[in-house]
Design a protein around this motif. Sequence first.
Motif, short mmCIF file in Angstrom:
data_model
loop_
_atom_site.label_atom_id
_atom_site.label_comp_id
_atom_site.label_asym_id
_atom_site.label_seq_id
_atom_site.Cartn_x
_atom_site.Cartn_y
_atom_site.Cartn_z
N GLN A 329 0.72 -1.29 -0.06
CA GLN A 329 -0.03 -0.10 0.00
C GLN A 329 0.73 1.23 0.01
O GLN A 329 1.96 1.51 0.79
N TYR A 330 0.38 2.35 -0.65
CA TYR A 330 0.98 3.51 -0.50
C TYR A 330 0.16 4.57 -0.35
O TYR A 330 -1.16 4.37 -0.67
N PHE A 331 0.41 5.71 -0.12
CA PHE A 331 -0.61 7.13 -0.09
C PHE A 331 -0.51 8.19 -0.72
O PHE A 331 0.65 8.76 -0.87
N GLU A 332 -1.57 8.54 -1.54
CA GLU A 332 -1.27 9.51 -2.59
C GLU A 332 -1.79 10.85 -2.12
O GLU A 332 -2.83 10.87 -1.43
N PRO A 333 -0.81 11.95 -2.09
CA PRO A 333 -1.10 13.14 -1.64
C PRO A 333 -2.30 13.95 -2.59
O PRO A 333 -2.27 13.55 -3.78
N SER A 334 -2.90 14.85 -1.69
CA SER A 334 -4.09 15.63 -2.80
C SER A 334 -3.38 16.21 -3.76
O SER A 334 -3.98 16.52 -4.77
N ASP A 335 -2.32 16.92 -3.38
CA ASP A 335 -1.78 17.91 -4.40
C ASP A 335 -0.63 17.68 -5.07
O ASP A 335 0.17 18.45 -5.94
N GLY A 336 -0.11 16.25 -5.15
CA GLY A 336 0.98 15.72 -5.58
C GLY A 336 2.29 15.63 -4.89
O GLY A 336 3.30 15.11 -5.39
N LEU A 337 2.39 16.51 -3.71
CA LEU A 337 3.69 16.30 -3.14
C LEU A 337 3.46 15.62 -1.66
O LEU A 337 2.58 16.02 -1.12
N ALA A 338 4.41 15.20 -1.16
CA ALA A 338 4.56 14.54 0.17
C ALA A 338 4.24 15.73 1.42
O ALA A 338 4.40 16.85 1.39
N TYR A 339 3.96 15.08 2.60
CA TYR A 339 3.87 15.88 3.72
C TYR A 339 4.93 15.70 4.62
O TYR A 339 4.72 14.57 5.46
N LYS A 378 16.80 24.77 12.15
CA LYS A 378 17.95 25.05 11.23
C LYS A 378 17.16 25.49 9.85
O LYS A 378 16.21 24.77 9.44
N GLU A 379 17.46 26.38 9.21
CA GLU A 379 16.84 26.94 7.83
C GLU A 379 16.79 25.69 6.98
O GLU A 379 18.21 25.26 6.96
N ASN A 380 15.85 25.51 6.40
CA ASN A 380 15.84 24.44 5.28
C ASN A 380 14.94 24.96 4.21
O ASN A 380 13.70 24.99 4.16
N ALA A 381 15.44 24.89 3.02
CA ALA A 381 14.64 25.80 1.85
C ALA A 381 13.41 24.85 1.49
O ALA A 381 12.44 25.48 0.62
N TRP A 382 13.50 23.62 1.67
CA TRP A 382 12.28 22.76 1.23
C TRP A 382 11.18 22.75 2.31
O TRP A 382 9.97 22.16 1.91
N ALA A 383 11.23 23.30 3.50
CA ALA A 383 10.24 23.19 4.59
C ALA A 383 9.01 23.63 4.38
O ALA A 383 8.01 22.91 4.26
N ALA A 384 8.74 24.75 3.62
CA ALA A 384 7.53 25.35 3.11
C ALA A 384 6.83 24.52 2.35
O ALA A 384 5.80 24.02 2.03
#
Length: 509
Positions: A329-339, A378-384
């Motif tokens: 099984q896997y989980f599909e996110p509603s807008d296409g990117l992981a949470y 720590k600052e991470n550019a991917w966070a948002a």
Amino acid sequence: MKRDGAMNSLWQQGMEDFQSAAQEIKTRFYDIIIVGGGVTGVTTALQLQKSGKKCLLLEAHSLCFGTTGGTTAHLNSFFDTSYEEIRSNFGEDAIHLVANATSRALDLYHHNIEHYGIECEYEQKDGYVYSRDQKQTVQLSKIFEASKQAGVDVAYTERIPVPVDFHQAIVYRDQAQVHPTKYVMALAREFEKAGGVIHQQCRVEDTVEADDRVTANTSLGAFQATFLIYATHIPPHINLLHFRCAPYRSYALAVKLNGNYPDGLSNDMYDPYHYYRTQIVNGEKYFIVGGEDHKTGHEENTEMCFRKLEAHAREYFDVKEVVHKWSSQYFEPSDGLAYIGLLPGSKGNILVATGFSGNGMTYSHIAALLLPDLINKKENAWAALFNPNRLKPIAGFAEFIKENADVVGQFIAKRIGTDKISELAEMAPGEGRLVKFEGNRLAIYKDENGKLFALNPVCTHAKCIVDWNTAEKSWDCPCHGGRFDIDGKVITGPAHKPLEVVQVMDLVK
Ligand SMILES: Cc1cc2nc3c(=O)[nH]c(=O)nc-3n(C[C@H](O)[C@H](O)[C@H](O)COP(=O)(O)OP(=O)(O)OC[C@H]3O[C@@H](n4cnc5c(N)ncnc54)[C@H](O)[C@@H]3O)c2cc1C
């Protein structure tokens, strides 16, 4: 090695369940508790422990019991949501961030395997995507252009490794493949060597956040930490993320071929798509074919998915023998990117990594890089971009969840006579079925010896009705992916309470 299904994956072959070094509970206080012993939990735990944190990893079953034991382990720098879709949903900056995140994730595999000297049949390979009709070719050219713009190493190619007619093909360089359970178990040993503690057969039942700490109430008692990470593939209990992620199943075969084995990772562009690669396990070559994905609980006969996949494999490849077949099984996110980040509703101490689509092998390593940064402020550019609290549902997704949600009222029968079941359903040994009983539904299963098992089919997570999975012999919930065995016990998913057992007895005597 055990897994969350009745069928055996290639990655279980010759593997034993992980033996934790910690045989007894010495302390109940940690900096960070990581819940879930799949690729996400173990990789993240090691990163955190190496950064100086005191970490505890809790796993409800044994390591790799979840989808990590049933993956196909293509390590890709592109996702099921293409760079073109990401650009259109999230903007141009997003594709650069995703390209950077996937590349760093693949580097982390490389680093771990080199640094710890892990023998896990890791190989770098090219990854091919090809179109088979004009419509797909138009789509492929958009994917190519967006991937190029993202800065990914991609090119058009005249050849693909699989003997399939194609219109056009692109190749992503420096992808990789791995034996997932060998890799994860080796990392788990490194985690223990670095001072981390693993308790298996320990289910986290609930969590309480107070005074800037989290208490995890588990089947082995309570543990406390400053932070807790749900690396459980989908978080437990009712959470906003259950309305942002939909459960799907995918099918895989490991076959022996007559003649050559294709070299490289490939996939076509159908929906669902087929995916292929070759893996050497202990010196033996296997060709892995995957596909036939569908929403969990939406396929009446899951055996049929294997039959279709095998027919597909035999159409294009000279298959000598099917050695393993399995699904997961896997989980599909509603807008296409992981949470990946703070759990919606948390006061600040509980984090999560979910919604990985068919790309969790890569996403797990993005999580292992991002979550420690969030914890260490720590600052991470991917966070948002991966923030689970982002509000970006795609039109139609709410409808999709609703369409799945077969929610019912409380079921009341506590026992039922065997004569009644025989009247309700003629069942073959090994068969499971939902039947109507006194205005409600009943989940019944007949084992190979004719013994009957009856359950209240109302999922204990959000009260949807579970459905029988013929191939993996489990009761699967179509709403949020809770899965239960024939006795009603939780296998995986967000539920933590078993299905209610209805006693089957001889009431006519
Ligand atoms: C057939 C198939 C093929 C795939 N192929 C690929 C691929 O080629 N490439 C790719 O990138 N991705 C692929 N994926 C996706 C990828 O395999 C998964 O996203 C990834 O394995 C998820 O890892 P995880 O550690 O997050 O979750 P899991 O491996 O599911 O681990 C979660 C763990 O948490 C435990 N757990 C759950 N609840 C609790 C609790 N309350 N307390 C304690 N423990 C708990 C579970 O027992 C489980 O062991 C595939 C998926 C499928 C289904």
